[in-house]
Design an enzyme around this catalytic site. Structure first.
Site, PDB file in Angstrom:
ATOM      1  N   LYS A 233       0.855  -1.181   0.000  1.00 17.09           N
ATOM      2  CA  LYS A 233       0.000   0.000   0.000  1.00 17.09           C
ATOM      3  C   LYS A 233       0.891   1.230   0.000  1.00 17.09           C
ATOM      4  O   LYS A 233       1.991   1.222   0.556  1.00 17.09           O
ATOM      5  CB  LYS A 233      -0.892   0.024   1.259  1.00 17.09           C
ATOM      6  CG  LYS A 233      -2.153   0.842   1.094  1.00 17.09           C
ATOM      7  CD  LYS A 233      -3.224   0.056   0.333  1.00 17.09           C
ATOM      8  CE  LYS A 233      -4.563   0.757   0.369  1.00 17.09           C
ATOM      9  NZ  LYS A 233      -5.627  -0.063  -0.241  1.00 17.09           N
TER      10      LYS A 233
ATOM     11  N   LYS B  95     -18.930   5.635  -4.236  1.00 15.67           N
ATOM     12  CA  LYS B  95     -18.752   4.792  -5.426  1.00 15.67           C
ATOM     13  C   LYS B  95     -19.244   3.359  -5.205  1.00 15.67           C
ATOM     14  O   LYS B  95     -20.002   2.820  -6.006  1.00 15.67           O
ATOM     15  CB  LYS B  95     -17.276   4.777  -5.826  1.00 15.67           C
ATOM     16  CG  LYS B  95     -16.777   6.098  -6.363  1.00 15.67           C
ATOM     17  CD  LYS B  95     -15.368   5.990  -6.914  1.00 15.67           C
ATOM     18  CE  LYS B  95     -14.328   5.748  -5.851  1.00 15.67           C
ATOM     19  NZ  LYS B  95     -12.940   5.754  -6.388  1.00 15.67           N
TER      20      LYS B  95
ATOM     21  N   GLY C 295     -20.872   2.020  -2.251  1.00 15.60           N
ATOM     22  CA  GLY C 295     -22.169   1.945  -1.585  1.00 15.60           C
ATOM     23  C   GLY C 295     -23.333   2.147  -2.532  1.00 15.60           C
ATOM     24  O   GLY C 295     -24.379   1.500  -2.402  1.00 15.60           O
TER      25      GLY C 295
END
Length: 362
Positions: free
Chosen positions: A90, A193, A195
């Protein structure tokens, strides 16, 4: 590489015992563009580390490092449980994307990722978008989550939402003996986006949906599209909704904590947000209240399935088939949890750790 303000705090974060196990952490800086970034590679046991780039105004460098470490470790487990040949990584860029994000900064970031020679593959996350990855890809071949016009798969939220829906179906099967949400009340906290697409699946399956979001424009857009949804004043009101069957946290992490769990009315938690458990032990608190928790990194893996597939020539139907398997994976975790007498989060960790351990032996 760069010196950082508060170096002692950063080093303390890096070497904390509960943050151990990372293979590599890189601190990047480009003074000309204002880039300050952290890239954390947790594991490459299964293959090149894969994970998104978060662009966020962290208060301190130590806070940014801690987030990168936590998120990258989560990606190792997510990729392992999704059956991908990728380890976990990440990146975080420090700053407010609304004010400092520029093309030049993203190009500099791409050069930073490229310097790792393919050990880390980047993609979108909070604060970064498909258009940003198109820019990053101009200086870094190890970039995914790009637009179709640039050889990518585009928005990954569609398959992320689909995977969460499969996790909900598995939860319903395990708890109520039927893999449908028809007649169930589902609360969705965060209708951005992912949900937004999730609500569509739920309504199509016959669920009653209650929503909330800190962004009024997101609520307004969804209610215009689906006027049948109910709007809660805020997340606290949502989780206290009488008759709530499933709670779906779909915003930032830490939604399940010492404040929310005691008042949660739902019998199932299954959502798209990363790192939903605020601290170790919350999963036991959920189990003690007989609340079934579908591990977040398992059910929200549809997006990473998509961006991983893009590296090999994206095929939506192939990805959708892989994402549909989240249903079976979630059921397997519930079965393992029951067999071992542990919460589902611990069961998922054991399965992921076993896969990574087996890969290291070869």
């Amino acid at each position: 590489m760069t010196d950082v303000t508060g170096a002692d705090d950063v080093l303390h974060t890096l070497f904390r015992s509960d943050q151990g196990g990372h293979e590599q952490v890189v601190l990047c800086q480009d003074r000309a563009t204002g880039l300050r970034a952290v890239i954390a590679i947790h594991s490459t046991a299964l293959g090149p580390a894969l994970g998104g780039t978060r662009f966020y105004p962290y208060a301190t460098e130590a806070e940014a490092v801690a987030d990168a470490l936590n998120l990258s470790r989560g990606m190792s487990y997510k990729n392992a449980m999704a059956g991908l040949d990728h380890g976990g990584g990440k990146a975080v860029i420090i700053g407010d994307p609304e004010t400092i994000k520029t093309e030049e900064l993203l190009l500099a970031y791409g050069r930073c990722v490229a310097s790792l020679g393919g050990r880390y593959v980047t993609a979108c996350d909070v604060g970064t978008y498909v258009a940003d990855m198109d820019v990053v890809a101009r200086t870094c071949q190890w970039t995914t989550g790009r637009s179709p016009e640039n050889g990518g798969a585009g928005d990954s939220s569609v398959l992320t939402a689909f995977g969460v829906f499969q996790g909900m179906r598995a939860s319903a099967q395990h708890l109520w003996g039927d893999p449908t949400l028809r007649g169930r009340t589902v609360g969705v906290a965060g209708v951005g986006k992912v949900g937004r697409h999730l609500v569509g699946h739920l309504l199509a399956d016959g669920a009653r949906v209650v929503i909330t979001d800190v962004r009024e424009e997101s609520v307004r857009a969804l209610t215009e599209l689906h006027p049948e949804v109910t709007v809660a004043a805020d997340t606290e009101a949502l989780i206290r909704t009488e008759g709530l069957d499933i709670y779906a946290p779909c915003a930032l992490g830490g939604a399940l904590n010492d404040t929310s769990v005691p008042v949660l009315t739902a019998k199932v938690v299954c959502g798209a947000a990363n790192n939903q458990l605020a601290h170790p032990g919350v999963e036991k608190d959920l189990a003690d209240r007989s609340i079934l928790y579908a591990p977040d990194y398992v059910v929200n893996a549809g997006g990473v399935i998509q961006v991983a597939d893009e590296l090999h020539g994206f095929d939506f139907d192939r990805c959708r088939t892989k994402a549909a398997k989240i249903f079976d994976t979630t059921l397997a975790i519930f079965a393992r949890a029951k067999e071992d007498g542990i919460p589902p989060a611990a069961a998922a960790d054991r399965i992921a750790e076993q896969r990574m351990a087996e890969a290291r032996q070869h």
